[in-house]
Structures are given as C-alpha cells and as structure tokens.
Enzyme design. Structure first.
Site: not given
Ligand SMILES: N[C@@H](CCC(=O)O)C(=O)O
Length: 273
Positions: A15-16, A78, A155, A187, A189
């Site tokens: 993931d990011s 992600c 974050e 997402c 997150h």
């Molecule tokens: N975890 C994120 C990436 C979020 C990001 O870095 O903007 C996703 O599922 O899209």
C-alpha cells in the site's frame, strides 16, 4: 519451484502507507500460517492525488521488488493501485496479483441496491467501482465520493479529532441524501476510521470492507494453486520507502506491537523497473 518451497514462500502485500494494515489484519485472521512481506510506499504517499501514469510506475517498481523477494503472490492492498494499474501489470508480470476492487464490488452487490463508495480522488475518478458493480448487477445505483483529506488525516494519526469527524460528515452527506443502504470503503485506509464513519451512518446502512473479501479471494487462489502454507510462518517483514521509525510508530496502534521496519531506498526501487 517445488510445491513445498512454493508453500513456504511469502505473500507480498503493499500500500502507500498504513492502509494495507487493514488487509494485513485480515490475513492474520484468515490465513494465519502465511509468511508476509509488507511494503509501504510512504515516501510517495498519498497515491490518491497522483496521475494514473505515476501510479502505474510506482506499482511496477514495487512489483519488481516483490519479485526479488520471491513472493508467491502479491496482494494489492491499495484500491488506487488496483483501479489504475492492475489491468496493465497483470499482463506484465508472471506473478499472481490480486486486486481489491473486484472482491469489494462483489461483496457490495450482495449487500444492497443503493451503494455509496468513498475513495481517493484517483479511484473515484477512475470509476473502477461503478464499472465493476454495474457489470455484476445492472439494477443497483452507485454513488462515488472522493475523500482527499482522509489519507493524510489517518497517516498523521488525527483520527479522533473533531475536525476529522466534521470532514467525514461532509463526505458522507451527499451519500446520505441519496439514502444509500450500503457503504463501501473504497480505500484501505478508511477502515481505520470505522468508529467515526459508523457513528455518522444510520444503523441500517451496511458497511463493506473489501479487505475481508480480498483475503478470502487470496485463500481461494492459494488453494487453487496448492500453495497454502501448512508450516509455521516466519514473522512479518515490514519495509517502507520513507522513514522506518515513523511507520513503526504509527503502525503500532493497529498491530498491537511496534514492528521492526526496514527502509528500501527509492533509487533501489527505480533501478529494478
Ligand atoms: N490505501 C489507499 C491509497 C491511499 C493513498 O495513498 O492515497 C487506497 O486503497 O487507495
């Protein structure tokens, strides 16, 4: 590869940043015997405001790195990467790569008929969820809302601040106006915000967390390939492209322990692509 070494090979997940931990949590629950390598591209987050070309490039670099680690499968934890890069990289790499959009969309259509998707700007703009959902069920309605502030707030660990609740309320408002019956975390997150989001939704609205379903798909894929590990797993290896200490600190609350985190230099990643 012999069956036994394939079994024991790690699953790569990326993931990011800390979003993929919501998928890792599901891996621990559903596939406790698997050895896992987690990569967080923290030097380049958030992905959700990057261009499709940038996202594709990042994903290619990470997959090359994963290949070097001899993983048996990669989970894209992600949505942004899955929405923008999965189709292309699946053709480019000889590696099973699982995206999160399809399992999430499948779960959503089995839940309701008025589906709201909250996602990063890049995922929302790609229409990946709308397309996937409507392909499976043409009688449902889908609304997608881009939530650019969520990833930075998560974050920075600002989850319980009143400001975050206000932001969440404003993102959910258009979906509540449409009287959605189902909300998809588009997402990885966002499950970290579950208590906040749940508190803002009427109790009849069902929440779909695609993390649960991508791991179920992963288990099925492992069985299909006879690659499920039946031995004891090695400890999870964590690597990031940004500051390891920062990732260790912010992930501790989700993991329940402070992990050891390695740093993978971006220049090292770039060389591999
Ligand atoms: N975890 C994120 C990436 C979020 C990001 O870095 O903007 C996703 O599922 O899209």
């Amino acid at each position: 590869m012999f069956t036994s070494s394939l079994e024991r090979a790690p699953i790569g997940i990326f993931d990011s940043g800390v979003g993929g931990l919501t998928v890792l949590r599901q891996l621990y629950r559903q596939l406790p015997n698997e050895t896992i390598i987690y990569f967080g591209d923290t030097a380049r987050l958030p992905y959700g405001i990057k261009t499709p070309a940038e996202i594709l490039q990042y994903v290619r670099e990470i997959l090359h790195w994963m290949q070097q680690q001899q993983v048996k499968m990669v989970i894209m934890a992600c949505n942004t990467s899955s929405a923008l890069a999965l189709e292309v990289v699946s053709q480019e790499f000889k590696l099973p790569i699982l995206g999160i959009i399809l399992p999430g969309a499948k779960a959503a259509v089995s839940c309701g008929k008025r589906i709201g998707v909250i996602a990063t700007p890049a995922t929302a703009k790609s229409n990946a969820y709308r397309r996937a959902i409507l392909e499976m069920a043409s009688d449902v309605r889908v609304w997608q809302v881009a939530c650019p502030e969520f990833v930075p707030l998560i974050e920075q660990n600002r989850i319980n601040e009143p400001y975050t609740v206000d932001v969440a309320r404003s993102y959910l408002e258009p979906l509540l106006e449409q009287e959605i019956d189902t909300l998809v975390y588009g997402c990885t997150h966002y499950p970290h915000l579950a208590p906040v989001l749940r508190s803002l939704l009427p109790s009849h609205v069902k929440i779909v967390d695609p993390a649960v379903h991508i791991v179920t798909a992963c288990a099925q894929e492992l069985d299909l390939q006879g690659a499920r590990n039946t031995h004891l797993p090695l400890p999870t290896r964590f690597a990031v492209s940004g500051c390891p200490q920062q990732f260790a600190n912010s992930s501790a609350q989700w993991l329940g322990y402070t992990p050891m985190v390695e740093m993978v230099d971006l220049s090292e990643l770039r060389v591999r692509s």
